[in-house]
Motif scaffolding. Structure first.
Motif, PDB file in Angstrom:
ATOM      1  N   VAL A  29       3.733 -14.207   2.873  1.00 31.23           N
ATOM      2  CA  VAL A  29       3.062 -13.277   3.794  1.00 31.23           C
ATOM      3  C   VAL A  29       3.668 -13.463   5.178  1.00 31.23           C
ATOM      4  N   GLN A  30       4.169 -12.382   5.757  1.00 28.22           N
ATOM      5  CA  GLN A  30       4.817 -12.467   7.062  1.00 28.22           C
ATOM      6  C   GLN A  30       4.428 -11.281   7.946  1.00 28.22           C
ATOM      7  N   ARG A  31       4.589 -11.483   9.226  1.00 20.72           N
ATOM      8  CA  ARG A  31       4.282 -10.436  10.212  1.00 20.72           C
ATOM      9  C   ARG A  31       5.337 -10.419  11.306  1.00 20.72           C
ATOM     10  N   TYR A  32       5.332  -9.325  12.066  1.00 22.01           N
ATOM     11  CA  TYR A  32       6.087  -9.260  13.310  1.00 22.01           C
ATOM     12  C   TYR A  32       5.267  -9.942  14.407  1.00 22.01           C
ATOM     13  N   VAL A  40       2.130  -6.352   9.071  1.00 25.95           N
ATOM     14  CA  VAL A  40       2.194  -7.502   8.176  1.00 25.95           C
ATOM     15  C   VAL A  40       2.710  -7.030   6.823  1.00 25.95           C
ATOM     16  N   GLY A  41       3.522  -7.846   6.174  1.00 29.29           N
ATOM     17  CA  GLY A  41       4.065  -7.511   4.862  1.00 29.29           C
ATOM     18  C   GLY A  41       3.908  -8.671   3.899  1.00 29.29           C
ATOM     19  N   CYS A  42       3.855  -8.367   2.611  1.00 28.80           N
ATOM     20  CA  CYS A  42       3.657  -9.389   1.584  1.00 28.80           C
ATOM     21  C   CYS A  42       4.704  -9.229   0.482  1.00 28.80           C
ATOM     22  N   ALA A  48      -1.511 -10.887  -2.906  1.00 25.02           N
ATOM     23  CA  ALA A  48      -1.321 -11.727  -1.723  1.00 25.02           C
ATOM     24  C   ALA A  48      -2.655 -12.244  -1.187  1.00 25.02           C
ATOM     25  N   ASP A  49      -2.592 -13.406  -0.525  1.00 22.57           N
ATOM     26  CA  ASP A  49      -3.735 -13.973   0.188  1.00 22.57           C
ATOM     27  C   ASP A  49      -3.442 -13.856   1.677  1.00 22.57           C
ATOM     28  N   LEU A  50      -4.114 -12.923   2.328  1.00 21.82           N
ATOM     29  CA  LEU A  50      -3.841 -12.689   3.751  1.00 21.82           C
ATOM     30  C   LEU A  50      -4.201 -13.883   4.627  1.00 21.82           C
ATOM     31  N   ALA A  71      -6.506  -7.481  -2.160  1.00 28.24           N
ATOM     32  CA  ALA A  71      -7.944  -7.714  -1.988  1.00 28.24           C
ATOM     33  C   ALA A  71      -8.140  -8.480  -0.689  1.00 28.24           C
ATOM     34  N   LEU A  72      -9.049  -8.013   0.153  1.00 32.37           N
ATOM     35  CA  LEU A  72      -9.232  -8.627   1.462  1.00 32.37           C
ATOM     36  C   LEU A  72     -10.193  -9.812   1.367  1.00 32.37           C
TER      37      LEU A  72
END
Length: 224
Positions: A29-32, A40-42, A48-50, A71-72
C-alpha cells in the motif's frame, strides 16, 4: 503498441514506475506525499489493508483511490464515489496550440485550479510533470498538465478554464499541446472525467481520445 492494462490500477503502477521516487508506504500500500497528491494505491486493491498506510497519513485526511476499493477498516470511511470515464490517446492531433506556454508560478496555478476544481491540486503537484497555460492580458485563464505517470503512459489532468473565458477553445489547445509532445516522445495519454461531463467528452473526442473503460474515484477519509 501500448499496454493499457496498468490503467485499471493507475496510482499503484505510477508509484512502481515513473513516479517511484514519490512513493510512501509499504510494499503493498503506497501513496503520494500529502503536499503533492492525495492518491493512494494498492498492489492488490480488493484484499488490501489500508491501515498499512497509517504512519504516512493523518486523522481527518481525505484521500482518493482509483479503480477497485478494498474493504475499509473501521477507522476509515467512504466520503463519496465519483463515477468517471477513462479515455486514452496514442496519436498526434492536427489541432493547433499557438497560445500555450509552460507554467512556473505555482501560486497562479493554485488560484485558478482552486477556483474551478478545488481539492485536486497542491503546492508540489507541479513536480509530477509539466504544466501549461494560456494568458490573457497578463492573467492565467486556462491550464492543463501531466499528473500520474506510468512507463509509457502519461495522465492529462488539471484541465480547467476560468469561468469568464470558457468557450474559446483554450482547453482544447492545451490538451493538444500535451498530446503532441508526448506522442512524439513515444508515450500514450490517458485522462479521466465525470460521466456526466458531456462538454469535456466532446473536447477530448475531437483530439482523438477514445473510451477505455468506466472507472471510479473513491474518496475516503481516515477518521481515527
Amino acid at each position: 503498441m501500448h499496454n493499457y492494462a496498468p490503467l485499471d490500477n493507475p496510482v499503484w503502477h505510477a508509484l512502481q514506475t515513473t513516479h517511484k521516487a514519490f512513493a510512501q508506504g509499504t510494499d503493498r500500500v503506497q501513496r503520494y506525499p500529502a503536499d503533492t497528491l492525495q492518491f493512494v494505491g494498492c498492489a492488490d486493491p480488493l484484499h488490501a489493508d489500508l491501515n498499512e498506510i497509517l504512519p504516512w497519513t493523518a486523522v481527518g485526511e481525505k484521500m482518493l483511490m482509483i479503480g477497485e476499493l478494498p474493504a475499509l477498516p473501521s477507522n476509515w470511511a467512504l466520503v463519496r464515489q465519483l463515477d468517471c470515464i477513462q479515455m486514452v490517446c496514442d496519436e498526434k492531433t492536427p489541432l493547433a496550440s499557438p497560445d500555450v506556454v509552460p507554467l512556473e508560478n505555482v501560486e497562479e496555478m493554485l488560484t485558478l485550479i482552486n477556483l474551478v476544481q478545488p481539492g485536486f491540486f497542491y503546492k508540489h503537484t507541479p513536480l509530477l510533470g509539466a504544466y501549461y497555460g494560456i494568458y490573457q492580458e497578463g492573467q492565467l485563464v486556462a491550464i492543463a498538465g501531466e499528473r500520474t505517470k506510468i512507463s509509457g503512459l502519461i495522465e492529462v489532468s488539471a484541465v480547467c478554464t476560468h469561468p469568464a473565458f470558457t468557450g474559446r477553445g483554450y482547453a482544447q489547445q492545451l490538451v493538444a499541446h500535451i498530446v503532441n509532445k508526448q506522442v512524439t516522445a513515444g508515450n500514450a495519454l490517458y485522462l479521466h472525467f465525470l460521466t456526466n461531463n458531456d462538454r469535456a467528452r466532446k473536447v477530448y473526442e475531437r483530439l482523438g481520445f477514445r473510451d477505455r473503460r468506466a472507472i471510479v474515484f473513491w474518496e475516503i477519509v481516515r477518521n481515527m
